[in-house]
Write a protein that holds these residues in place. Structure first.
Motif, short mmCIF file in Angstrom:
data_model
loop_
_atom_site.label_atom_id
_atom_site.label_comp_id
_atom_site.label_asym_id
_atom_site.label_seq_id
_atom_site.Cartn_x
_atom_site.Cartn_y
_atom_site.Cartn_z
N THR A 183 0.85 -1.19 0.00
CA THR A 183 0.00 0.00 0.00
C THR A 183 0.88 1.24 0.00
OG1 THR A 183 -1.72 -1.16 1.25
CG2 THR A 183 -1.82 1.25 1.23
N ASP A 187 -1.57 6.76 0.11
CA ASP A 187 -2.92 6.22 0.28
C ASP A 187 -3.25 6.01 1.76
OD1 ASP A 187 -3.31 6.18 -2.46
OD2 ASP A 187 -2.70 4.09 -2.69
N PRO A 381 -6.46 -0.68 -0.51
CA PRO A 381 -6.39 0.21 -1.67
C PRO A 381 -6.73 -0.53 -2.96
CG PRO A 381 -4.21 -0.57 -1.15
CD PRO A 381 -5.13 -1.18 -0.12
#
Length: 445
Positions: A183, A187, A381
């Motif tokens: 990730t 984000d 995500p």
């Protein structure tokens, strides 16, 4: 049984979640008397380990039993600070339920760096790891809380695909969150409400030993324990991003040889031959003077905990950075620490020189961020960027191609033949979007 457990840990790609990422199957292949669970969470602000001990204690203990069975250990000791009251209650209750009689809980004092392997072993077992050695030398293995949770999953053939981390500092919401490996930091910060200041830096890890990221287009790895958003001129950040040559020039010119760095050095207090104040005055002659080279070898004993830099020094210079630079030169020259075999003698004033975490937080100007954030659940995500090198040892070799469909848990990186390393797995379901520069990008379907 030993071979089966080691193989499961290896197949799952488990690495040390609390530090540099040593492949855990290497540790598990040892034979020891005691296994220590490092729940000290000694870096200020980081909260994921206490959360796991409170909410996933049975999973963690299952992983602990697996390592004990594998190493032949007769005792497993779960170590954490008493200030984490809910986690301590969870641990004590679980230990009381354990029918094997092999588990203990140990309450640590609240000081930094209680989670350093050498310090932890001395506090819990009363033994001193030899200079330049590892806990294995005194019959112990140490791993952190999340590592044991990942080992438990490995026993069910579930690989490491996620990471718990603390997000704090100048963000909209402080939290402990679970995210897929890969990730992007940007984000994660967006999920936490975004940065609350326009100009900021992100510390990957804790404020003492963490590193400042060049930007937020970086992935969370198996060893990412926290993300701390701070102003660029904050005391935690400023020294970390200063040019190393400038740090050295300032440090070696201003040092007044007060010896405070040595007096409070955790490794020196254990009796190790590390004297940071001496290293401060030798750098300029390091490449030419044989006597100086002998003194410089002491830098190899430094854990780079940062006590000297962030707490001890009244001149606000950086013995840690000087030690790190000397250590780098020593290693480039193939120099190794050679112990004389003598038993380290613990400083009689050691317990009086502990660095209280509360005072350290004040000194670091982090008090307003010391919020003990709650768990915010899992964030997934739509895209991950997974590095093939997230650990000590050789990078994994890619086993997928662009356009290939993968599921979370699928193998995407294999350990090179006859090398020390760790497997890497897909962390979300999706399609391989690119493979380049040691990164596998997967976009969810």
């Amino acid at each position: 049984m030993k071979e089966q457990i080691v193989e499961k840990i290896r197949n799952a790609g488990v690495v040390g979640a609390g530090g540099a990422g040593l492949p855990t199957h290497v540790k598990a292949n040892a034979t020891v008397d005691t296994v220590l669970v490092n729940g000290a969470s000694c870096e200020p602000l980081l909260s994921s380990d206490p959360h796991l001990m409170e909410t996933e204690i049975d999973t963690m203990i299952r992983g602990l039993h697996a390592v004990m069975d594998c190493t032949g250990a007769s005792k497993g000791i779960i170590c954490l600070k008493g200030k984490h009251a809910a986690a301590m209650a969870s641990v004590r209750e679980a230990v009381s339920r354990d029918t094997t009689g092999r588990l203990e809980a140990f309450e640590l004092k609240d000081f930094y760096p209680a989670g350093d392997e050498h310090v932890l072993v001395h506090e819990v077992l009363g033994k001193t790891v030899p200079e330049g050695g590892i806990p294995l030398a005194i019959g112990a293995v140490v791993s952190n809380v999340e590592t044991f949770c990942n080992i438990a999953a490995a026993m069910d053939d579930k690989p490491v695909t996620h990471r718990y981390l603390t997000v704090t500092g100048e963000v909209g919401q402080h939290m402990v969150v679970k995210v897929p490996v890969g990730t992007m930091v940007a984000d994660v910060l967006a999920h936490a409400g975004g940065a609350t200041i326009s100009d900021y830096k992100v510390v990957d890890g804790g404020p003492m030993m963490g590193r400042v990221l060049p930007d937020t287009a970086r992935p969370v790895t198996k060893t990412t324990s926290g993300l701390i958003v701070l102003p660029p001129d904050h005391t935690v950040v400023a020294r970390k991003i200063m040019d190393p040559d400038r740090v050295r020039r300032i440090t070696t010119s201003i040092c007044c040889q007060c010896t405070h760095c040595t007096d409070l050095c955790p490794r020196n207090l254990l009796g190790h031959s590390l004297h940071p104040h001496k290293l401060m005055r030798i750098f300029d002659g390091l490449m030419s003077d044989e006597l100086i080279v002998e003194t410089a070898k002491e830098a190899l004993l430094c854990s780079e905990c940062g006590v000297c830099e962030k707490f001890a020094c009244p001149m606000m210079v950086s013995p840690r950075e000087v030690n790190a630079q000397i250590k780098k030169i020593m290693r480039q020259q193939g120099v190794r620490w050679e112990s004389d075999g003598s038993e380290p003698v613990t400083n009689p004033f050691r317990s009086d020189r502990f660095v209280p975490t509360s005072r350290l937080i004040q000194r670091l100007n982090l008090t307003k961020y010391d919020t003990h954030p709650a768990y915010a659940g899992e964030f997934v995500p739509d895209r991950v960027t997974i590095p093939l090198a997230q650990h000590i040892g050789a990078p994994a070799q890619c086993r997928v191609a662009v356009g290939e469909t993968v599921s979370a848990g699928d193998l995407i990186g294999e350990i090179p033949e006859k090398a020390m390393g760790a497997r890497v797995h897909a962390s979300i379901n999706g399609t391989v979007e690119s493979v380049a520069d040691g990164m596998v990008v997967i976009r969810s379907c």
